[in-house]
Design a protein around this motif. Structure first.
Motif, short mmCIF file in Angstrom:
data_model
loop_
_atom_site.label_atom_id
_atom_site.label_comp_id
_atom_site.label_asym_id
_atom_site.label_seq_id
_atom_site.Cartn_x
_atom_site.Cartn_y
_atom_site.Cartn_z
N PRO A 222 0.93 -1.28 0.07
CA PRO A 222 0.09 -0.06 -0.03
C PRO A 222 0.70 1.29 0.06
CG PRO A 222 -0.93 -1.54 1.38
CD PRO A 222 0.49 -2.09 1.03
N GLY A 223 0.44 2.11 -0.51
CA GLY A 223 1.22 3.47 -1.18
C GLY A 223 2.46 3.49 -1.61
N PHE A 224 2.64 2.21 -2.37
CA PHE A 224 3.91 1.98 -3.11
C PHE A 224 4.30 3.40 -3.96
CE2 PHE A 224 6.41 0.81 -6.81
CZ PHE A 224 7.68 0.56 -6.48
N THR A 225 5.66 3.81 -3.94
CA THR A 225 6.10 4.79 -4.91
C THR A 225 7.43 4.43 -5.07
OG1 THR A 225 6.71 6.47 -3.38
CG2 THR A 225 4.54 6.69 -4.24
N VAL A 226 7.95 4.75 -6.04
CA VAL A 226 9.59 4.43 -6.46
C VAL A 226 10.48 5.18 -5.40
CG1 VAL A 226 11.38 4.80 -8.08
CG2 VAL A 226 9.21 3.78 -8.78
N GLY A 227 9.87 6.45 -5.28
CA GLY A 227 10.74 7.29 -4.40
C GLY A 227 10.81 6.64 -2.87
N ALA A 228 9.65 6.15 -2.54
CA ALA A 228 9.61 5.69 -0.95
C ALA A 228 10.52 4.30 -0.84
CB ALA A 228 8.15 5.59 -0.72
N TYR A 229 10.67 3.72 -1.90
CA TYR A 229 11.11 2.38 -1.70
C TYR A 229 12.51 2.34 -2.82
CZ TYR A 229 7.18 0.72 0.72
OH TYR A 229 6.21 0.45 1.93
N GLU A 230 13.07 3.41 -3.07
CA GLU A 230 14.08 3.37 -4.16
C GLU A 230 15.31 2.55 -3.55
OE1 GLU A 230 17.17 6.55 -6.41
OE2 GLU A 230 15.53 7.23 -5.10
N GLU A 231 15.84 2.56 -2.44
CA GLU A 231 16.83 1.95 -1.78
C GLU A 231 16.30 0.27 -1.92
OE1 GLU A 231 19.48 1.27 2.23
OE2 GLU A 231 18.09 2.99 1.95
N ARG A 232 15.41 0.02 -1.61
CA ARG A 232 14.96 -1.45 -1.59
C ARG A 232 15.07 -1.90 -3.21
NH1 ARG A 232 16.22 -4.88 1.63
NH2 ARG A 232 14.59 -6.25 1.42
N LEU A 233 14.40 -1.08 -4.10
CA LEU A 233 14.29 -1.18 -5.37
C LEU A 233 15.82 -1.52 -6.04
CD1 LEU A 233 11.32 0.90 -6.46
CD2 LEU A 233 11.52 -1.57 -6.67
N ARG A 234 16.72 -0.59 -5.91
CA ARG A 234 17.75 -0.74 -6.04
C ARG A 234 18.71 -2.11 -5.81
NH1 ARG A 234 21.18 3.29 -8.66
NH2 ARG A 234 19.47 4.76 -8.21
N THR A 235 18.49 -2.39 -4.41
CA THR A 235 19.18 -3.61 -3.99
C THR A 235 18.47 -4.64 -4.74
OG1 THR A 235 19.32 -2.60 -1.68
CG2 THR A 235 19.56 -5.16 -1.66
N LEU A 236 17.24 -4.78 -4.84
CA LEU A 236 16.65 -5.86 -5.60
C LEU A 236 17.17 -6.03 -7.06
CD1 LEU A 236 14.65 -8.47 -5.63
CD2 LEU A 236 12.82 -6.74 -6.03
N HIS A 237 17.32 -4.94 -7.55
CA HIS A 237 17.68 -4.86 -9.04
C HIS A 237 18.97 -5.61 -9.12
CE1 HIS A 237 19.22 -3.19 -12.88
NE2 HIS A 237 20.23 -2.74 -12.19
N GLU A 238 19.91 -5.00 -8.35
CA GLU A 238 21.41 -5.86 -8.23
C GLU A 238 21.25 -7.33 -7.85
OE1 GLU A 238 23.89 -4.29 -9.23
OE2 GLU A 238 23.01 -2.48 -9.18
N GLN A 239 20.14 -7.64 -7.05
CA GLN A 239 20.29 -9.15 -6.96
C GLN A 239 19.91 -10.00 -8.14
OE1 GLN A 239 17.84 -10.13 -3.22
NE2 GLN A 239 16.68 -11.67 -4.44
N ILE A 240 18.68 -9.38 -8.63
CA ILE A 240 18.22 -10.13 -10.09
C ILE A 240 19.16 -10.25 -11.03
CG2 ILE A 240 16.84 -9.69 -11.95
CD1 ILE A 240 14.84 -8.46 -9.99
#
Length: 266
Positions: A222-240
């Motif tokens: 709920p309330g997902f935005t790229v700005g709010a979760y940028e750090e987790r997204l970047r980490t997941l990007h590197e993991q993938i």
């Protein structure tokens, strides 16, 4: 393709943000994410039910894609088919898609009473309702009528949810359990004919697919935005990039319930 030639995190995120989220057409994910399909083939099974119905209602139709497919496969269409949808963008999309098939699309909030008379339909269907309104389903079904639907089950894609939100309370994890839905249907006076559940593998092959999925299925985070979760997204990007697709598991159950009585009311 070399690492330098691969799309950057910023490019992938921008792509995931740019894709429209209206409707339930998931064709954009082809090549970027995969999900096993339940063995029962809901849309085809629904087509068979529609072929034997006189009046039909599709609850929370989304963009109308599943109902449109099922009507196209049905041997004959019901004399009257109606669909409800609560999200204005989806109402417009469903109307454009279903109007040529003679389907009336009614704008109705998901948590409001269904705007139809008692015993109006002999078939009610739904694919992935946010919350099945059992009391209203029982009310609008004719005696002997059937609710035939595919629901999202408990802990669906929770590997992704908990990656962003951390461990979730058991109440949230089990809210959609088929045993609970069976009990709720029976409490509304409906007879449970069949409930079947399956757990299905989901793979996200890039971060654009994750971003688009969380924008489209808004109740996951709920309330997902790229700005709010940028750090987790970047980490997941590197993991993938390093380890391959992010794997999660969806849960689905097929539900068939019946309103007691005969179609004549006897």
């Amino acid at each position: 393709m070399t690492a330098d030639a691969l799309p950057s995190f910023e490019d992938l995120v921008a792509e995931g943000v740019a894709v429209p989220v209206e409707g339930w057409d998931f064709s954009w994910f082809e090549g970027r994410a995969t999900e096993e399909r339940p063995s029962w083939g809901y849309a085809v099974a629904l087509a068979g039910r529609l072929g034997g119905a006189e009046t039909a209602l599709d609850v929370q139709t989304g963009g109308g894609e599943v109902l449109d497919f099922a009507l196209g496969r049905a041997g004959r269409a019901p004399l009257l088919t109606v669909a409800t949808e609560g999200w204005p963008a989806n109402v417009a999309k469903a109307t454009a898609l279903l109007h040529p098939r003679g389907v009336a699309v009614v704008a109705a909030p998901d948590d409001a009473p269904l705007p139809f008379a008692d015993a109006a339909f002999d078939l009610v269907g739904s694919r992935h309702p946010v919350r099945p309104p059992w009391g209203e389903i029982a009310r609008v079904l004719r005696p002997g009528g059937t609710y035939f639907a595919q629901h999202v089950g408990p802990r669906s894609v929770f590997e992704l949810v908990e990656y962003f939100l951390g461990p979730q309370p058991e109440a949230a994890a089990s809210a959609r359990h088929p045993d609970r839905e069976r009990a709720a249907a029976e409490a509304a006076g409906l007879e449970v004919v069949d409930v079947r559940a399956e757990r299905l593998r989901v793979e996200f092959h890039d971060i654009a697919a994750v971003v688009h999925f969380l924008r489209k299925v808004v109740w996951m985070v709920p309330g997902f935005t790229v700005g709010a979760y940028e750090e987790r997204l970047r980490t997941l990007h590197e993991q993938i990039r390093a380890e391959g697709p992010f794997v999660a598991y969806s849960t689905r159950h097929l539900v068939e319930v019946r309103r007691p009585g005969s179609p004549s009311g006897g």
